[in-house]
Scaffold this motif. Structure first.
Motif, PDB file in Angstrom:
ATOM      1  N   GLU A 205      -9.832  40.706   2.113  1.00 28.16           N
ATOM      2  CA  GLU A 205      -8.678  40.524   1.241  1.00 28.16           C
ATOM      3  C   GLU A 205      -7.385  40.396   2.041  1.00 28.16           C
ATOM      4  N   ALA A 206      -7.255  41.183   3.097  1.00 28.73           N
ATOM      5  CA  ALA A 206      -6.042  41.109   3.910  1.00 28.73           C
ATOM      6  C   ALA A 206      -5.881  39.726   4.531  1.00 28.73           C
ATOM      7  N   LEU A 207      -6.988  39.105   4.925  1.00 31.33           N
ATOM      8  CA  LEU A 207      -6.914  37.760   5.507  1.00 31.33           C
ATOM      9  C   LEU A 207      -6.347  36.755   4.517  1.00 31.33           C
ATOM     10  N   LEU A 208      -6.661  36.933   3.250  1.00 33.30           N
ATOM     11  CA  LEU A 208      -6.161  36.009   2.234  1.00 33.30           C
ATOM     12  C   LEU A 208      -4.648  36.104   2.088  1.00 33.30           C
ATOM     13  N   GLU A 209      -4.072  37.218   2.524  1.00 32.47           N
ATOM     14  CA  GLU A 209      -2.619  37.404   2.464  1.00 32.47           C
ATOM     15  C   GLU A 209      -1.928  36.914   3.721  1.00 32.47           C
ATOM     16  N   GLU A 210      -2.704  36.524   4.731  1.00 38.34           N
ATOM     17  CA  GLU A 210      -2.111  36.100   6.003  1.00 38.34           C
ATOM     18  C   GLU A 210      -1.517  34.705   5.877  1.00 38.34           C
ATOM     19  N   LEU A 211      -0.202  34.627   5.955  1.00 35.33           N
ATOM     20  CA  LEU A 211       0.512  33.364   5.767  1.00 35.33           C
ATOM     21  C   LEU A 211       1.551  33.150   6.857  1.00 35.33           C
ATOM     22  N   THR A 212       1.258  33.609   8.052  1.00 38.87           N
ATOM     23  CA  THR A 212       2.227  33.480   9.134  1.00 38.87           C
ATOM     24  C   THR A 212       1.684  32.728  10.340  1.00 38.87           C
ATOM     25  N   HIS A 213       0.376  32.802  10.558  1.00 42.09           N
ATOM     26  CA  HIS A 213      -0.233  32.184  11.738  1.00 42.09           C
ATOM     27  C   HIS A 213      -1.485  31.416  11.326  1.00 42.09           C
ATOM     28  N   TRP A 214      -1.695  30.261  11.963  1.00 41.84           N
ATOM     29  CA  TRP A 214      -2.857  29.434  11.588  1.00 41.84           C
ATOM     30  C   TRP A 214      -3.459  28.746  12.813  1.00 41.84           C
ATOM     31  N   PRO A 215      -4.185  29.481  13.658  1.00 45.90           N
ATOM     32  CA  PRO A 215      -4.853  28.838  14.794  1.00 45.90           C
ATOM     33  C   PRO A 215      -5.592  27.583  14.342  1.00 45.90           C
ATOM     34  N   THR A 216      -5.376  26.496  15.051  1.00 45.30           N
ATOM     35  CA  THR A 216      -5.827  25.170  14.609  1.00 45.30           C
ATOM     36  C   THR A 216      -6.716  24.543  15.673  1.00 45.30           C
ATOM     37  N   TYR A 217      -7.809  23.939  15.226  1.00 40.13           N
ATOM     38  CA  TYR A 217      -8.829  23.429  16.136  1.00 40.13           C
ATOM     39  C   TYR A 217      -9.180  21.977  15.829  1.00 40.13           C
ATOM     40  N   TYR A 218      -9.236  21.193  16.914  1.00 38.69           N
ATOM     41  CA  TYR A 218      -9.668  19.794  16.874  1.00 38.69           C
ATOM     42  C   TYR A 218     -10.897  19.650  17.774  1.00 38.69           C
ATOM     43  N   PRO A 219     -11.680  18.571  17.608  1.00 36.83           N
ATOM     44  CA  PRO A 219     -12.865  18.395  18.451  1.00 36.83           C
ATOM     45  C   PRO A 219     -12.529  18.459  19.935  1.00 36.83           C
ATOM     46  N   SER A 220     -13.370  19.142  20.697  1.00 41.37           N
ATOM     47  CA  SER A 220     -13.143  19.277  22.139  1.00 41.37           C
ATOM     48  C   SER A 220     -13.247  17.947  22.869  1.00 41.37           C
ATOM     49  N   SER A 221     -13.856  16.974  22.226  1.00 44.00           N
ATOM     50  CA  SER A 221     -13.994  15.655  22.850  1.00 44.00           C
ATOM     51  C   SER A 221     -12.682  14.880  22.893  1.00 44.00           C
ATOM     52  N   LEU A 222     -11.695  15.309  22.117  1.00 46.54           N
ATOM     53  CA  LEU A 222     -10.412  14.601  22.069  1.00 46.54           C
ATOM     54  C   LEU A 222      -9.484  15.059  23.183  1.00 46.54           C
ATOM     55  N   SER A 223      -8.756  14.112  23.749  1.00 47.86           N
ATOM     56  CA  SER A 223      -7.708  14.453  24.705  1.00 47.86           C
ATOM     57  C   SER A 223      -6.476  14.926  23.948  1.00 47.86           C
ATOM     58  N   GLY A 224      -5.525  15.496  24.680  1.00 48.26           N
ATOM     59  CA  GLY A 224      -4.287  15.903  24.042  1.00 48.26           C
ATOM     60  C   GLY A 224      -3.568  14.740  23.398  1.00 48.26           C
ATOM     61  N   GLU A 225      -3.572  13.598  24.065  1.00 49.43           N
ATOM     62  CA  GLU A 225      -2.904  12.412  23.526  1.00 49.43           C
ATOM     63  C   GLU A 225      -3.588  11.915  22.255  1.00 49.43           C
ATOM     64  N   GLU A 226      -4.910  12.019  22.212  1.00 51.08           N
ATOM     65  CA  GLU A 226      -5.636  11.608  21.006  1.00 51.08           C
ATOM     66  C   GLU A 226      -5.343  12.547  19.842  1.00 51.08           C
ATOM     67  N   ILE A 227      -5.173  13.823  20.137  1.00 52.49           N
ATOM     68  CA  ILE A 227      -4.805  14.775  19.081  1.00 52.49           C
ATOM     69  C   ILE A 227      -3.406  14.452  18.553  1.00 52.49           C
ATOM     70  N   VAL A 228      -2.490  14.106  19.433  1.00 52.45           N
ATOM     71  CA  VAL A 228      -1.160  13.676  19.012  1.00 52.45           C
ATOM     72  C   VAL A 228      -1.277  12.490  18.066  1.00 52.45           C
ATOM     73  N   ASP A 229      -2.100  11.502  18.431  1.00 52.63           N
ATOM     74  CA  ASP A 229      -2.287  10.332  17.568  1.00 52.63           C
ATOM     75  C   ASP A 229      -2.828  10.738  16.204  1.00 52.63           C
ATOM     76  N   GLU A 230      -3.778  11.665  16.183  1.00 55.17           N
ATOM     77  CA  GLU A 230      -4.344  12.136  14.931  1.00 55.17           C
ATOM     78  C   GLU A 230      -3.268  12.797  14.074  1.00 55.17           C
ATOM     79  N   MET A 231      -2.456  13.637  14.675  1.00 47.43           N
ATOM     80  CA  MET A 231      -1.413  14.337  13.927  1.00 47.43           C
ATOM     81  C   MET A 231      -0.362  13.349  13.389  1.00 47.43           C
ATOM     82  N   LEU A 232       0.000  12.390  14.199  1.00 53.03           N
ATOM     83  CA  LEU A 232       1.012  11.409  13.759  1.00 53.03           C
ATOM     84  C   LEU A 232       0.460  10.493  12.668  1.00 53.03           C
ATOM     85  N   ALA A 233      -0.858  10.303  12.648  1.00 50.76           N
ATOM     86  CA  ALA A 233      -1.468   9.425  11.650  1.00 50.76           C
ATOM     87  C   ALA A 233      -1.508  10.075  10.281  1.00 50.76           C
ATOM     88  N   HIS A 234      -1.348  11.394  10.231  1.00 47.32           N
ATOM     89  CA  HIS A 234      -1.402  12.100   8.941  1.00 47.32           C
ATOM     90  C   HIS A 234      -0.027  12.541   8.519  1.00 47.32           C
TER      91      HIS A 234
END
Length: 234
Positions: A205-234
């Motif tokens: 229940e406490a986790l459902l109240e957590e609204l301050t931090h959101w560790p975010t994960y993308y496929p390990s196969s992507l480079s940093g630049e590819e992740i940037v492209d993904e984020m900019l595309a959305h």
């Protein structure tokens, strides 16, 4: 590693964040400066446009309860990397500059906001079947997780989100593993995730109240630049 996971399971930087003044971006469906711009090709068929608009509504957190369906851990199967190191080394700076062009914060303010949201010591997660392996500080820890349903979260902005929850199996040998993990990836029914935000800890229940931090994960196969492209595309 046991100490690290135990700390992460209870410390604020292990979880996720939401800002209720947002539009539409790569954070959880209701927040994280939801400022994605969705440019539509109006030459597409009416059905395609309808479907795309429908998907965008769900991504933004507008959906009916009847649209939600249970999901298996296989939706998040794969080898995943945290985006936090890319924030720290400046790779994501173009994303924050783009947000500043459309939002109400400077690029530096957006970066500080996401620095809080993305922060985590768990730099990699591998999901295979019911097995979830956390990698932090050069070590790893693995546990089996079983589905424990979903929860609908209602936000001040009027939109909603869904957390899909998995519970650590009773026979877990590592006491330091989080008892619960909760996925949020903008989807509300079975589909393969392209990225996700993960919340973990021992109090469901406490986790459902957590609204301050959101560790975010993308496929390990992507480079940093590819992740940037993904984020900019959305």
């Amino acid at each position: 590693m046991a100490l690290s996971i135990a700390i992460l399971a209870s410390a604020p930087h292990a979880f996720a964040n939401h800002d209720h003044d947002h539009h539409h971006d790569d954070g959880e469906a209701h927040a994280h400066d939801h400022d994605h711009d969705h440019d539509h090709d109006h030459n597409h068929s009416h059905d395609h446009d309808q479907g795309h608009a429908h998907d965008n509504d769900i991504y933004a957190g507008y959906f009916d309860d009847a649209q939600i369906a249970d999901r298996a851990l296989s939706d998040w199967e794969g080898d995943w990397q945290s985006v936090y190191p890319y924030l720290l080394d400046g790779t994501l700076d173009p994303v924050f500059a783009h947000k500043a062009e459309q939002g109400d914060k400077t690029a530096e303010e957006y970066k500080a906001y996401y620095d809080t949201g993305y922060a985590t010591d768990v730099e990699r997660i591998v999901i295979d079947g019911s097995s979830v392996t956390f990698f932090a500080n050069g070590e790893s820890m693995t546990g089996d997780y079983q589905y424990d349903g979903y929860e609908i979260l209602n936000y001040e902005a009027g939109n909603r989100g869904v957390r899909f929850i998995f519970e650590l199996a009773d026979d877990a040998s590592e006491d330091a593993l989080p008892h619960y993990i909760q996925f949020s990836d903008h989807s509300i029914y079975p589909t393969d995730a392209g990225h996700y935000h993960l919340y973990w800890g021992d109090d469901r229940e406490a986790l459902l109240e957590e609204l301050t931090h959101w560790p975010t994960y993308y496929p390990s196969s992507l480079s940093g630049e590819e992740i940037v492209d993904e984020m900019l595309a959305h």
